[in-house]
Scaffold this motif. Structure first.
Motif, PDB file in Angstrom:
ATOM      1  N   MET A 163     -12.775  41.131 137.008  1.00 43.76           N
ATOM      2  CA  MET A 163     -12.929  42.056 138.214  1.00 43.76           C
ATOM      3  C   MET A 163     -13.435  43.176 137.530  1.00 43.76           C
ATOM      4  O   MET A 163     -13.059  43.783 136.345  1.00 43.76           O
ATOM      5  CB  MET A 163     -11.618  42.298 138.783  1.00 43.76           C
ATOM      6  N   GLN A 164     -14.419  44.064 138.337  1.00 39.27           N
ATOM      7  CA  GLN A 164     -14.984  45.228 138.260  1.00 39.27           C
ATOM      8  C   GLN A 164     -14.244  46.164 138.809  1.00 39.27           C
ATOM      9  O   GLN A 164     -14.330  46.190 140.056  1.00 39.27           O
ATOM     10  CB  GLN A 164     -16.398  45.410 138.151  1.00 39.27           C
ATOM     11  N   LEU A 165     -13.656  47.063 138.296  1.00 38.80           N
ATOM     12  CA  LEU A 165     -12.789  48.324 138.947  1.00 38.80           C
ATOM     13  C   LEU A 165     -13.264  49.731 138.771  1.00 38.80           C
ATOM     14  O   LEU A 165     -13.984  49.859 137.598  1.00 38.80           O
ATOM     15  CB  LEU A 165     -11.448  47.983 138.637  1.00 38.80           C
ATOM     16  N   ILE A 166     -13.122  50.465 139.815  1.00 38.42           N
ATOM     17  CA  ILE A 166     -13.176  51.549 139.826  1.00 38.42           C
ATOM     18  C   ILE A 166     -11.729  52.607 139.721  1.00 38.42           C
ATOM     19  O   ILE A 166     -11.054  52.172 140.529  1.00 38.42           O
ATOM     20  CB  ILE A 166     -14.177  52.441 141.039  1.00 38.42           C
ATOM     21  N   LYS A 203     -14.874  60.899 138.831  1.00 38.23           N
ATOM     22  CA  LYS A 203     -14.419  62.200 139.401  1.00 38.23           C
ATOM     23  C   LYS A 203     -14.225  62.051 140.873  1.00 38.23           C
ATOM     24  O   LYS A 203     -14.987  61.750 141.436  1.00 38.23           O
ATOM     25  CB  LYS A 203     -15.120  63.440 138.941  1.00 38.23           C
ATOM     26  N   PRO A 204     -12.995  62.310 141.509  1.00 37.39           N
ATOM     27  CA  PRO A 204     -12.770  62.139 142.994  1.00 37.39           C
ATOM     28  C   PRO A 204     -13.851  62.933 143.680  1.00 37.39           C
ATOM     29  O   PRO A 204     -14.363  62.357 144.860  1.00 37.39           O
ATOM     30  CB  PRO A 204     -11.430  62.619 143.060  1.00 37.39           C
ATOM     31  N   GLU A 205     -13.932  64.214 142.974  1.00 36.60           N
ATOM     32  CA  GLU A 205     -14.896  65.064 143.939  1.00 36.60           C
ATOM     33  C   GLU A 205     -16.432  64.575 143.920  1.00 36.60           C
ATOM     34  O   GLU A 205     -17.339  65.088 144.911  1.00 36.60           O
ATOM     35  CB  GLU A 205     -14.708  66.550 143.541  1.00 36.60           C
ATOM     36  N   LEU A 206     -16.412  63.693 143.096  1.00 41.31           N
ATOM     37  CA  LEU A 206     -17.958  63.226 142.928  1.00 41.31           C
ATOM     38  C   LEU A 206     -18.312  61.760 143.772  1.00 41.31           C
ATOM     39  O   LEU A 206     -19.208  61.213 143.528  1.00 41.31           O
ATOM     40  CB  LEU A 206     -18.485  63.202 141.423  1.00 41.31           C
ATOM     41  N   MET A 207     -17.251  61.317 144.521  1.00 42.78           N
ATOM     42  CA  MET A 207     -17.162  60.049 145.123  1.00 42.78           C
ATOM     43  C   MET A 207     -18.534  59.735 145.823  1.00 42.78           C
ATOM     44  O   MET A 207     -19.149  58.689 145.789  1.00 42.78           O
ATOM     45  CB  MET A 207     -16.086  59.854 146.074  1.00 42.78           C
ATOM     46  N   ASN A 208     -19.078  60.739 146.711  1.00 41.31           N
ATOM     47  CA  ASN A 208     -20.344  60.335 147.365  1.00 41.31           C
ATOM     48  C   ASN A 208     -21.561  60.303 146.666  1.00 41.31           C
ATOM     49  O   ASN A 208     -22.484  59.990 147.153  1.00 41.31           O
ATOM     50  CB  ASN A 208     -20.335  61.310 148.508  1.00 41.31           C
ATOM     51  N   ASN A 209     -21.503  60.652 145.318  1.00 38.76           N
ATOM     52  CA  ASN A 209     -22.480  60.589 144.605  1.00 38.76           C
ATOM     53  C   ASN A 209     -22.710  59.401 144.052  1.00 38.76           C
ATOM     54  O   ASN A 209     -23.660  58.949 143.135  1.00 38.76           O
ATOM     55  CB  ASN A 209     -22.480  61.471 143.413  1.00 38.76           C
ATOM     56  N   HIS A 210     -21.732  58.315 144.262  1.00 32.32           N
ATOM     57  CA  HIS A 210     -21.718  57.087 143.276  1.00 32.32           C
ATOM     58  C   HIS A 210     -21.298  56.065 144.412  1.00 32.32           C
ATOM     59  O   HIS A 210     -20.548  55.020 144.121  1.00 32.32           O
ATOM     60  CB  HIS A 210     -20.684  56.977 142.382  1.00 32.32           C
ATOM     61  N   LEU A 211     -21.711  56.114 145.688  1.00 29.80           N
ATOM     62  CA  LEU A 211     -21.567  54.930 146.774  1.00 29.80           C
ATOM     63  C   LEU A 211     -22.077  53.731 146.327  1.00 29.80           C
ATOM     64  O   LEU A 211     -21.085  52.556 146.723  1.00 29.80           O
ATOM     65  CB  LEU A 211     -22.105  55.596 147.922  1.00 29.80           C
ATOM     66  N   ASP A 212     -23.165  53.651 145.449  1.00 30.55           N
ATOM     67  CA  ASP A 212     -23.554  52.278 145.057  1.00 30.55           C
ATOM     68  C   ASP A 212     -22.394  51.664 144.279  1.00 30.55           C
ATOM     69  O   ASP A 212     -22.236  50.391 144.536  1.00 30.55           O
ATOM     70  CB  ASP A 212     -24.749  52.268 144.693  1.00 30.55           C
ATOM     71  N   ARG A 213     -22.177  52.333 143.211  1.00 31.44           N
ATOM     72  CA  ARG A 213     -20.902  51.661 142.497  1.00 31.44           C
ATOM     73  C   ARG A 213     -19.717  51.488 143.128  1.00 31.44           C
ATOM     74  O   ARG A 213     -19.143  50.422 142.789  1.00 31.44           O
ATOM     75  CB  ARG A 213     -21.012  52.673 141.124  1.00 31.44           C
ATOM     76  N   LEU A 214     -19.308  52.117 144.000  1.00 29.10           N
ATOM     77  CA  LEU A 214     -18.130  51.965 144.835  1.00 29.10           C
ATOM     78  C   LEU A 214     -18.260  50.719 145.655  1.00 29.10           C
ATOM     79  O   LEU A 214     -17.337  49.859 145.665  1.00 29.10           O
ATOM     80  CB  LEU A 214     -17.858  53.361 145.570  1.00 29.10           C
ATOM     81  N   ILE A 215     -19.281  50.614 146.048  1.00 26.82           N
ATOM     82  CA  ILE A 215     -19.463  49.425 147.175  1.00 26.82           C
ATOM     83  C   ILE A 215     -19.558  48.071 146.112  1.00 26.82           C
ATOM     84  O   ILE A 215     -19.101  46.971 146.695  1.00 26.82           O
ATOM     85  CB  ILE A 215     -20.894  49.566 147.827  1.00 26.82           C
ATOM     86  N   ALA A 216     -20.088  48.122 144.789  1.00 27.42           N
ATOM     87  CA  ALA A 216     -20.135  46.880 144.152  1.00 27.42           C
ATOM     88  C   ALA A 216     -18.820  46.697 143.533  1.00 27.42           C
ATOM     89  O   ALA A 216     -18.816  45.481 143.061  1.00 27.42           O
ATOM     90  CB  ALA A 216     -21.148  46.995 143.009  1.00 27.42           C
ATOM     91  N   ALA A 217     -17.895  47.655 143.335  1.00 30.62           N
ATOM     92  CA  ALA A 217     -16.935  47.198 142.970  1.00 30.62           C
ATOM     93  C   ALA A 217     -15.786  46.246 143.436  1.00 30.62           C
ATOM     94  O   ALA A 217     -16.015  46.178 144.830  1.00 30.62           O
ATOM     95  CB  ALA A 217     -15.912  48.452 142.527  1.00 30.62           C
ATOM     96  N   ASP A 218     -14.718  45.478 142.575  1.00 30.62           N
ATOM     97  CA  ASP A 218     -14.065  44.592 143.577  1.00 30.62           C
ATOM     98  C   ASP A 218     -12.782  45.323 143.834  1.00 30.62           C
ATOM     99  O   ASP A 218     -12.083  44.818 144.634  1.00 30.62           O
ATOM    100  CB  ASP A 218     -13.743  43.542 142.205  1.00 30.62           C
ATOM    101  N   GLY A 219     -12.523  46.703 143.477  1.00 26.85           N
ATOM    102  CA  GLY A 219     -11.453  47.199 143.959  1.00 26.85           C
ATOM    103  C   GLY A 219     -11.417  48.725 143.348  1.00 26.85           C
ATOM    104  O   GLY A 219     -11.896  49.149 142.180  1.00 26.85           O
ATOM    105  N   ILE A 220     -10.525  49.641 144.116  1.00 24.85           N
ATOM    106  CA  ILE A 220     -10.458  50.996 143.735  1.00 24.85           C
ATOM    107  C   ILE A 220      -9.192  51.291 143.317  1.00 24.85           C
ATOM    108  O   ILE A 220      -8.070  50.906 144.069  1.00 24.85           O
ATOM    109  CB  ILE A 220     -10.867  51.745 144.793  1.00 24.85           C
ATOM    110  N   LEU A 221      -8.806  51.852 142.047  1.00 29.13           N
ATOM    111  CA  LEU A 221      -7.587  52.219 141.692  1.00 29.13           C
ATOM    112  C   LEU A 221      -7.317  53.655 141.729  1.00 29.13           C
ATOM    113  O   LEU A 221      -7.953  54.631 141.377  1.00 29.13           O
ATOM    114  CB  LEU A 221      -7.456  51.832 140.123  1.00 29.13           C
TER     115      LEU A 221
END
Length: 277
Positions: free
Chosen positions: A1-4, A21-39
């Motif tokens: 799994m690939q996790l963020i 970094k949490p405050e930069l979440m919206n700068n990395h939406l593509d990586r978040l969408i591709a991830a298998d889950g968020i920790l």
């Protein structure tokens, strides 16, 4: 799994896990969408991740929503295990309600500020002056019976099982058992009644990461609260067990744990009754 992960300190040993970094979440939406889950997102990120990006998160949504507020927590506990919740009155902080609570609760009693942790925001009410001091600081009245104890338990739940725990002995100044407030740690066998209560609450409410605070009055357990993010001051050597349990749980819940891509080590047989360590 690939996790963020949004909390690098709690995920240092996790393979294939990328920190944002949490405050930069919206700068990395593509990586978040591709991830298998968020920790370990922060509380303010949860709705955007769940409902905006449709991502699964750890800890579970229930761990966040219920664990964020003592009022919500207590109301949930009362539906699952009403006999294991100390008598509690929750009211709006009005003069009328304050007078009614004062007349109803035998002295001494405990009052809490709903969004607090580590022993902060907890008051022992013995006099009217104590009561007024508390009322001046809280948005909501949360009053609870005082239990005749000089210690309580911290029991750690990860995934779908108890990992361990310990007793917290009352601080020298009295009242507080929290390690952060000077409470002392004592190891030993965890009472089966307390373990059964934690299992009932965690599984019943969908909590998968929490430190539960349990009091024993004789053989009867009472639940005070749980902390979604708990310290390990009293858990020497426990972090490795917590990490392994998270990996095992996520592999079972989210991913494929095939031999050519193991996500968790072979831990061997676990004892039936957890011991404090």
């Amino acid at each position: 799994m690939q996790l963020i992960t949004f909390d690098p300190y709690r995920t240092l040993s996790y393979a294939r896990t990328e920190y944002i970094k949490p405050e930069l979440m919206n700068n990395h939406l593509d990586r978040l969408i591709a991830a298998d889950g968020i920790l370990f997102p922060q509380y303010w990120q949860v709705n955007a991740l769940l409902y905006g990006l449709k991502k699964r998160i750890f800890p579970s949504p229930a761990s966040y929503y219920i664990g964020h507020d003592k009022v919500e927590m207590t109301r949930c506990f009362q539906t699952i295990a009403p006999q294991q919740v100390p008598w509690t009155i929750i009211e709006a902080n009005t003069a009328t309600a304050a007078a009614q609570v004062w007349d109803s609760m035998p002295l001494p009693f405990v009052a809490k500020i709903p969004k607090s942790s580590m022993g902060d925001g907890v008051f022992l009410i013995e006099t009217q002056a104590d009561w007024q001091r508390y009322l001046a600081q809280t948005p909501v009245i949360y009053a609870q019976e005082y239990l005749p104890i000089d210690r309580d338990l911290r029991i750690v739940w990860v995934g779908n099982r108890i990992i361990g725990g310990y007793w917290r002995i009352q601080a020298e100044q009295g009242f507080y058992n929290n390690v952060a407030k000077g409470g002392q740690v004592e190891t030993g066998i965890l009472p089966p009644e307390a373990c059964a209560l934690v299992e009932k609450l965690a599984l019943g409410l969908g909590i998968d990461h929490g430190g539960f605070d349990i009091a024993m009055v004789g053989h009867h357990p009472y639940v005070f609260e749980f902390n979604r993010l708990f310290g390990n001051q009293g858990l020497a050597g426990m972090q490795d067990k917590i990490d392994a349990a998270i990996h095992e749980y996520l592999a079972q819940s989210w991913g494929d744990n095939e031999p050519d891509n193991p996500l968790t080590p072979d831990l061997g047989d676990e004892p039936n009754l957890p011991e404090a360590v």
